[in-house]
Design a protein around this motif. Structure first.
Motif, PDB file in Angstrom:
ATOM      1  N   ARG A 189      13.399   0.118  -3.195  1.00  0.00           N
ATOM      2  CA  ARG A 189      12.188   0.899  -2.710  1.00  0.00           C
ATOM      3  C   ARG A 189      10.767   0.403  -3.011  1.00  0.00           C
ATOM      4  N   LEU A 190      10.603  -0.015  -4.411  1.00  0.00           N
ATOM      5  CA  LEU A 190       9.264  -0.509  -5.023  1.00  0.00           C
ATOM      6  C   LEU A 190       9.031  -1.852  -4.250  1.00  0.00           C
ATOM      7  N   ILE A 202       3.634   5.599  -6.711  1.00  0.00           N
ATOM      8  CA  ILE A 202       2.634   5.487  -7.708  1.00  0.00           C
ATOM      9  C   ILE A 202       2.004   3.863  -7.647  1.00  0.00           C
ATOM     10  N   VAL A 203       2.910   3.189  -7.234  1.00  0.00           N
ATOM     11  CA  VAL A 203       2.579   1.546  -7.212  1.00  0.00           C
ATOM     12  C   VAL A 203       1.441   1.403  -6.050  1.00  0.00           C
ATOM     13  N   PRO A 204       1.881   1.648  -4.923  1.00  0.00           N
ATOM     14  CA  PRO A 204       0.904   1.484  -3.734  1.00  0.00           C
ATOM     15  C   PRO A 204      -0.448   2.170  -4.173  1.00  0.00           C
ATOM     16  N   GLN A 205      -0.180   3.420  -4.581  1.00  0.00           N
ATOM     17  CA  GLN A 205      -1.617   4.177  -4.880  1.00  0.00           C
ATOM     18  C   GLN A 205      -2.502   3.490  -5.974  1.00  0.00           C
ATOM     19  N   PHE A 243      -0.235   4.171 -16.600  1.00  0.00           N
ATOM     20  CA  PHE A 243       1.135   4.775 -16.148  1.00  0.00           C
ATOM     21  C   PHE A 243       2.047   3.422 -15.951  1.00  0.00           C
ATOM     22  N   LEU A 244       1.517   2.466 -15.499  1.00  0.00           N
ATOM     23  CA  LEU A 244       2.392   1.260 -14.902  1.00  0.00           C
ATOM     24  C   LEU A 244       2.535   0.501 -16.083  1.00  0.00           C
ATOM     25  N   SER A 245       1.674   0.759 -17.053  1.00  0.00           N
ATOM     26  CA  SER A 245       1.702  -0.325 -18.147  1.00  0.00           C
ATOM     27  C   SER A 245       2.551   0.045 -19.499  1.00  0.00           C
TER      28      SER A 245
END
Length: 711
Positions: free
Chosen positions: A261-262, A232-235, A217-219
């Motif tokens: 926020r990110l 989603i990023v810290p998860q 999802f991040l890529s």
């Protein structure tokens, strides 16, 4: 090998798929003919299952293979097991249905299959392919074409509930990252991306999502081009390794508020790495999973340290070429050497580079050279010893005139001097030359950069700066050598003089990737993110031809150089026309469907029209967008560039003379093209400066942890 007899597969609806699952596993293990043909394997496993039970059976089969310890310990290839194989087969089969008609199995297929007397080993029965390879393997190569029946509306054959069942199961499983299995499922099932995001978010809230799913999802822009949930990023960081490159690419799509926020969320992950109890609390709260954190605290802390070093640009380590890629690149280079497309110096450069980072490949390189009878190079490799400088492979100097050229190719004009900048004080000389050019009646600079194509984090090794009467080769690797910081003050000042001066027109060619590589060398230089007066010569060419067509018609004499080569029609046109006229023509290759072949035929015909037009002095504007720099040189200046050094090893020193010749001309030819444009515009009364000023601006958001140095 036979399937286990103890496992059962009963669905929530009460259907017992145990026997079907056993047959599916046996089909996977016992069919030699289906190696590397995952869509055929999918047809064999799933083809007879009714559509209304297909999703349920797919999930049952996954559970059947996962619940039998034997299948989890056996490996089909590398780190892949039989569960991965049946998922791949299902998706490849569904993808083949999306792009073509469904083939009937030949009548004798079952007979041939049943005549197998011994089953192959699990290691050789099923080959794992990454997503691109699976898509390429959808054709039935070397087999007679099967009869065809229509399959109506296969794209949307699954109901929304069935799609959710399939996607939920795949998104909850961890796959090797290179497979991008969820992305493959999106291609095969064609659900709305918003639907996939909703499913994955629901799994995340239940503590069931896999690390590989969040990593994807991040890529993948296909997914994260839509807004994702902030956590989603810290998860993802809590569940596995996330790189700084992934974070920065993801962040470029966010608005200012979301980026802020990110950054705060990432700073929280750094705080959790300070104490074990912080990490445990965050893991339970954000991943919604019971039990001890996985990965454990020590692994998480190391992952975060590596991530933050990358985000704060403290990580100067190079991600070097992998073993498999190294051998593949070397094999291709040897083949080019045999054809005369490269020379010994380039091959030696590549050998030295590979042995520097992958000395374990020495025997493999010798074996590859032996196949091509390169005995003189074999002795060189065998004597190489990285621990003994006297036995290292040293660069071979080649005495090349920088103003010479291969026959039929463009050459650097004799009057142009070439200067290599490899000491920091020399940058002052170049900065003075830039200031002088900006105030002159020729405020133009040709720019190009070179970097190693074999190194993921190499950054730009060389920047070429072409002025009216000279070319400067800025050796960034040598200038940075020995520095612990990427932000070297002298280089920052130079970049500011170059990219921050609005009076100086910087002429590049598709310079966006060059800027990315330059930012890797100086990540906190503000002017590399928002350069001014930087234009692409290809875009200028397109706009100039459009302007000329609108104002003076199709007569572009003085702008284009008519081709001196004889016209030979493309031989693929007749082949494609014959295939498309045949009503029985059929292919399972998704890249050669009838529609795609018709588009390809139209493109070949258009290219022939363009090549015929080269006999005249006109060009189709839209064809300019498909041209590389060498093609533009050929069309405007009459000769192409010699691109033989394009894939050189640019981070090895000293640079060879042929590399310097190539690099110099790549920058200066941009000014040669511009001069041709200026002469044409002057003759036709067209305002070139107006075209230059209307070019789109290059701009990129600053990194999340951007910290401009104080110079």
């Amino acid at each position: 090998m036979s399937a286990g007899t103890g496992a059962t597969a009963i669905s929530p609806s009460g259907n017992d798929y145990s026997e079907l699952c056993k047959k599916a596993v046996e089909s996977t293990l016992n069919n030699r003919a289906l190696v590397n043909k995952t869509n055929e394997l999918g047809l064999l496993i799933y083809g007879d299952v009714p559509l209304d039970q297909l999703a349920e059976f797919f999930v049952a089969l996954i559970e059947f293979t996962r619940n039998d310890p034997k299948y989890q310990t056996l490996r089909i290839k590398n780190d892949l097991n039989i569960t991965h194989a049946v998922v791949q087969a299902f998706l490849a089969w569904r993808l083949s249905l999306r792009y073509s008609k469904k083939p009937k199995a030949p009548e004798n297929e079952k007979e041939e299959t049943s005549q197998e007397t011994s089953a192959p080993s699990l290691e050789t029965s099923v080959q794992s392919l990454d997503t691109s390879e699976i898509e390429e393997e959808l054709g039935y190569e070397n087999e007679p074409e099967a009869p065809v029946v229509d399959v109506p509306n296969v794209t949307n054959a699954f109901s929304k509930e069935d799609r959710k069942l399939i996607i939920s199961k795949i998104a909850s499983m961890d796959f090797p990252l290179k497979l991008k299995m969820l992305l493959f499922a999106i291609k095969a099932l064609d659900p709305p991306v918003s639907e996939v995001i909703e499913i994955v978010k629901d799994l995340t809230d239940k503590g069931q999502v896999s690390y590989s799913t969040l990593n994807l999802f991040l890529s993948e822009p296909r997914v994260n081009s839509e807004r994702l949930w902030p956590e989603i990023v810290p998860q993802a960081i809590l569940l596995g390794t996330i790189t700084a490159e992934q974070i920065e690419r993801y962040a470029t799509r966010l608005g200012e508020g979301d980026r802020k926020r990110l950054k705060e969320n990432i700073e929280d992950t750094e705080r959790w790495a300070m104490r074990k109890e912080f990490h445990s609390e965050a893991f339970a709260r954000l991943t919604h999973r019971d039990g001890p954190p996985d990965p454990p605290f020590d692994v998480y802390r190391n992952n975060v340290i590596q991530l933050m070093n990358g985000l704060r640009h403290r990580d100067n380590t190079k991600v070097v070429i992998e073993n498999g890629q190294a051998i593949g690149v070397f094999r291709a280079c040897v083949e080019k050497r045999i054809k005369g497309e490269t020379n010994d110096e380039q091959l030696i450069d590549l050998i030295a580079y590979i042995l520097k980072y992958r000395p374990n490949l020495k025997n493999a390189i010798v074996a590859q050279l032996g196949k091509s009878n390169q005995q003189h190079l074999i002795n060189l490799v065998r004597n190489h010893d990285p621990r003994n400088p006297r036995k290292n492979i040293t660069p071979h100097g080649n005495d090349v005139d920088l103003h010479s050229a291969r026959e039929g190719c463009l050459a650097l004009p004799q009057k142009i001097s070439v200067t290599v900048i490899d000491k920091l004080p020399q940058l002052k000389i170049l900065c003075h030359a830039l200031d002088k050019a900006a105030e002159s009646d020729y405020p133009f600079v040709g720019l190009d950069a070179e970097w190693s194509p074999f190194n993921a984090r190499s950054g730009a090794s060389v920047l070429q700066v072409g002025l009216h009467d000279s070319v400067y080769i800025v050796d960034l690797d040598t200038l940075r050598n020995g520095s612990k910081s990427k932000d070297i003050p002298e280089i920052i000042v130079f970049f500011k003089k170059l990219f921050g001066n609005p009076k100086l027109y910087k002429i590049g060619f598709s310079f966006g990737e060059d800027l990315t590589q330059l930012r890797s060398t100086s990540p906190n230089c503000t002017d590399l993110y928002h350069p001014v007066s930087l234009v692409c010569i290809q875009s200028v060419f397109f706009d100039l031809v459009d302007k000329a067509h609108d104002t003076i018609g199709n007569e572009l004499s003085g702008l284009l150089a008519p081709s001196t080569e004889g016209f030979v029609p493309c031989d693929q046109i007749a082949i494609l026309e014959a295939q498309l006229k045949d009503p029985n023509f059929f292919t399972q290759d998704i890249f050669r469907t009838r529609d795609k072949l018709q588009n390809l035929l139209a493109e070949y015909k258009e290219r022939d029209i363009i090549r015929l037009s080269e006999k005249h002095e006109d060009i189709l504007s839209k064809d300019i967008k498909r041209m590389g720099l060498s093609a533009v040189c050929a069309r405007v200046l009459g000769k192409p560039l010699d691109k033989s050094e394009q894939c050189s090893v640019w981070d090895r020193r000293p640079l060879r003379k042929s590399q310097l010749r190539y690099a110099s001309l790549d920058a200066y030819c941009l000014l040669m093209i511009l001069d041709k444009f200026k002469d044409f515009c002057a003759a036709k009364n067209i305002n070139l400066n107006e075209i230059l000023d209307k070019q789109p601006k290059y701009s990129c958001p600053y990194p999340l942890f951007f910290s401009p140095p104080k110079i």
